[in-house]
Write a protein that holds these residues in place. Structure first.
Motif, PDB file in Angstrom:
ATOM      1  N   MET A 123      33.214  40.990  44.643  1.00  0.00           N
ATOM      2  CA  MET A 123      33.284  39.914  44.078  1.00  0.00           C
ATOM      3  C   MET A 123      35.650  39.821  44.514  1.00  0.00           C
ATOM      4  SD  MET A 123      33.814  37.689  41.382  1.00  0.00           S
ATOM      5  CE  MET A 123      32.537  38.746  39.641  1.00  0.00           C
ATOM      6  N   TYR A 124      35.864  40.772  44.976  1.00  0.00           N
ATOM      7  CA  TYR A 124      37.072  40.515  45.759  1.00  0.00           C
ATOM      8  C   TYR A 124      37.253  40.070  46.781  1.00  0.00           C
ATOM      9  CZ  TYR A 124      38.891  44.199  42.060  1.00  0.00           C
ATOM     10  OH  TYR A 124      38.962  44.642  40.693  1.00  0.00           O
ATOM     11  N   LEU A 125      36.519  39.906  47.777  1.00  0.00           N
ATOM     12  CA  LEU A 125      35.949  40.409  48.715  1.00  0.00           C
ATOM     13  C   LEU A 125      36.543  38.591  49.101  1.00  0.00           C
ATOM     14  CD1 LEU A 125      34.589  43.254  50.435  1.00  0.00           C
ATOM     15  CD2 LEU A 125      36.679  42.229  50.681  1.00  0.00           C
ATOM     16  N   SER A 126      36.280  37.990  47.976  1.00  0.00           N
ATOM     17  CA  SER A 126      35.385  36.392  47.858  1.00  0.00           C
ATOM     18  C   SER A 126      35.989  35.456  48.035  1.00  0.00           C
ATOM     19  CB  SER A 126      34.338  36.065  47.360  1.00  0.00           C
ATOM     20  OG  SER A 126      34.850  36.344  46.055  1.00  0.00           O
ATOM     21  N   ASP A 127      37.680  36.890  47.531  1.00  0.00           N
ATOM     22  CA  ASP A 127      39.163  35.468  47.435  1.00  0.00           C
ATOM     23  C   ASP A 127      40.329  35.864  49.281  1.00  0.00           C
ATOM     24  OD1 ASP A 127      38.439  35.648  45.101  1.00  0.00           O
ATOM     25  OD2 ASP A 127      39.467  37.114  44.524  1.00  0.00           O
ATOM     26  N   ILE A 128      39.452  36.315  49.633  1.00  0.00           N
ATOM     27  CA  ILE A 128      39.977  37.091  50.996  1.00  0.00           C
ATOM     28  C   ILE A 128      40.795  35.545  52.158  1.00  0.00           C
ATOM     29  CG2 ILE A 128      38.003  36.574  52.340  1.00  0.00           C
ATOM     30  CD1 ILE A 128      41.141  39.008  53.147  1.00  0.00           C
TER      31      ILE A 128
END
Lengths: 89, 434
Positions: B377-382
């Motif tokens: 989920m965090y990685l989709s904020d890149i």
């Protein structure tokens, strides 16, 4: 590598209790995330460039503020105009 | 000043709102009687405000956030409070303690987050204007996923007074709307100096969007089309960028090497700030009460275990760990150095180009439950976090679809050049609608 004991300890520092049955999952998630944060090991800490942040001061003037009644309006635990909190000692 | 009443009884099929105000009194102004939805982490006097968290259930703010005060002064009807990921921590609105919002474009998918309720309320046509907040993409992500416009203003341009803080150094309140003109109007109302927010800057926003972009230099960082970006999304966004080129802009490909560390720097910073900010939720002053018969720590720990959702507890604990003695140098100090590299990259690029463009999100809206582990989920904020780390303005405008699902084009600009990112967004919107 974080252990379940570490997770419990962090929970204590953060004042967040963890159910026993959640401990393993929290710990393994922490380790995945912290492993990702290890990327930052490659970043060199050099003299920081000038940021835009600066302290902002103002005159210490008394201005209208919340009344005692408004400040206490959202608590059920109050006594004689004070908040009632759990005991510290 | 003479007032009037507006009725607001929407059929909220996607659970955009946590609560609505049926009859709203308003005054005359630039937004006379226009219903505006407000994200549930922005204080509204007399209207329950929970940040979609059990720990604030029943909390009625005694005062309005500055942005709400400004809206009311211009006659806006504060129509209700929108659903969100608890305390803004999430990318899907699935982390709301009260259940997820569904995406009006495809109800089997998430609306994005954390301002998912605000985006869904606009996409479903329930309100024309909404406020969101953006700490690492929380306005732009749901705008992209729901096919609407969302602007994250320059840090300091909109007052954060009355915003229930999660990560102070990153977050901004911003406008969300169905089109750039409406987002611009809302921005004009909410921006401006506020002595009650010490990070507030005195740059009023008085702007009429101008679609003329001939000669403008638009940088496209290669990293925005790197690993993890769905090639179909990349292709739609490149088509959008070509449209800007046809309107006379010059497209310049460039590099942003600090993107390699941006996401880690962001998550270390925001969790560290969250661990401090969320310490105030102890069940003493607001929210369901702590058990005063128990000792302080015991009562506090239980209240927070039961009141916060899993993701909020995870972030508070991560931040507590990364700030703890012995780990501060490894995590927090390094994250700040990486943050400076992101700022330096933006400054270098903005000497050569006027704005930067790329996709807002690497993919289209996820299915519910698709991002079940937090790291993915965090990685989709890149693609959204760099603008927050540097404090620069960024807008997401709808730029096409992949299998019927909206894709957002993100335009990032120089510090305090919110007007320019709005103009480019407007030029794009005008180009598409012709």
């Amino acid at each position: 590598m974080i252990t379940e004991r570490d997770t419990e300890h962090i929970g204590q520092l953060a004042d967040i209790a963890i159910h026993r049955e959640e401990l393993a999952a929290f710990t393994s998630r922490f380790n995945e995330i912290l492993e990702y944060f290890d990327l930052l090991d490659q970043v060199e800490v050099v003299e920081s460039i000038e940021g835009r942040e600066c302290n902002v001061f103002r005159e210490d003037e008394v201005i209208p503020s919340l009344s005692q009644q408004d400040a206490l309006a959202n608590t059920r635990e109050k006594e004689e105009g004070f908040f009632r909190a759990p005991r510290v000692m | 000043m003479p007032g009037f009443t507006v009725s607001f009884h929407p059929e909220d099929r996607f659970f955009a709102f946590l609560r609505t105000v049926g009859e709203i009194s308003c005054r005359e102004g630039r937004l006379s009687g226009i219903p505006v939805a407000v994200k549930d982490n922005i204080s509204t006097a007399g209207i329950e405000t929970t940040c979609a968290s059990r720990i604030l259930e029943g909390y009625i703010p005694p005062y309005d956030a500055t942005v709400v005060e400004r809206l009311k002064n211009e006659g806006a009807a504060i129509a209700g409070k929108t659903n969100m990921d608890e305390f803004g921590m999430g990318t899907t609105t699935e982390n709301s303690a009260f259940g997820p919002t569904r995406n009006p474009v495809d109800p089997s998918r998430v609306p994005g987050g954390s301002s998912g309720g605000s985006a869904a309320a606009i996409a479903a046509g329930l309100v024309p204007l909404a406020l969101g907040t953006d700490t690492g993409g929380s306005i732009r992500c749901p705008a992209a996923f729901c096919g609407i416009v969302g602007l994250k203003p320059t840090y300091g341009r909109v007052s954060r007074y009355g915003l229930i803080a999660y990560a102070n150094s990153l977050e901004q309140i911003g406008p969300m709307a169905a089109n750039v003109t409406d987002a611009n109007l809302l921005m004009g109302v909410i921006a401006g100096h506020d002595p009650r927010d010490s990070t507030s800057l005195d740059f009023p926003y008085l702007h009429t969007p101008d679609p003329e972009i001939r000669g403008m230099r638009i940088g496209v960082p290669e990293e925005f089309f790197g690993e993890g970006v769905d090639p179909r999304v990349a292709s739609v966004v490149w088509e959008g960028i070509s449209l800007l080129e046809r309107k006379g802009a010059e497209i310049v490909t460039c590099r942003m090497p600090s993107m390699a560390y941006a996401l880690a720097a962001y998550y270390v910073t925001c969790t560290s700030e969250a661990s401090s900010n969320l310490a105030r939720f102890d069940g003493v002053r607001y929210g369901p009460p702590a058990d005063t018969k128990k000792t302080w720590h015991e009562s506090f720990q239980e209240r927070r275990r039961d009141g916060f959702g899993e993701e909020v507890r995870r972030r508070i604990m991560l931040g507590t760990f990364t700030l703890s003695s012995g780990y501060y140098g490894k995590y927090y100090a390094k994250a700040q150095a990486a943050r400076n590299q992101v700022r330096a990259d933006f400054e270098r690029l903005f000497r050569e180009v006027d704005v930067l463009a790329g996709p807002t999100m690497p993919t289209v809206a996820f299915k519910f439950g698709e991002k079940s582990d937090p790291l993915s989920m965090y990685l989709s904020d890149i693609l959204t976090v760099p603008a927050n780390l540097a404090g620069v303005p960024a807008i997401s405008v709808p730029c096409g679809r992949v299998e019927g699902l909206p894709v957002g084009l993100q335009i990032m600009g120089r510090w305090m050049e919110d007007e320019r990112v709005v103009d480019v967004g407007y030029a794009f919107e005008q180009g598409v609608s012709r």
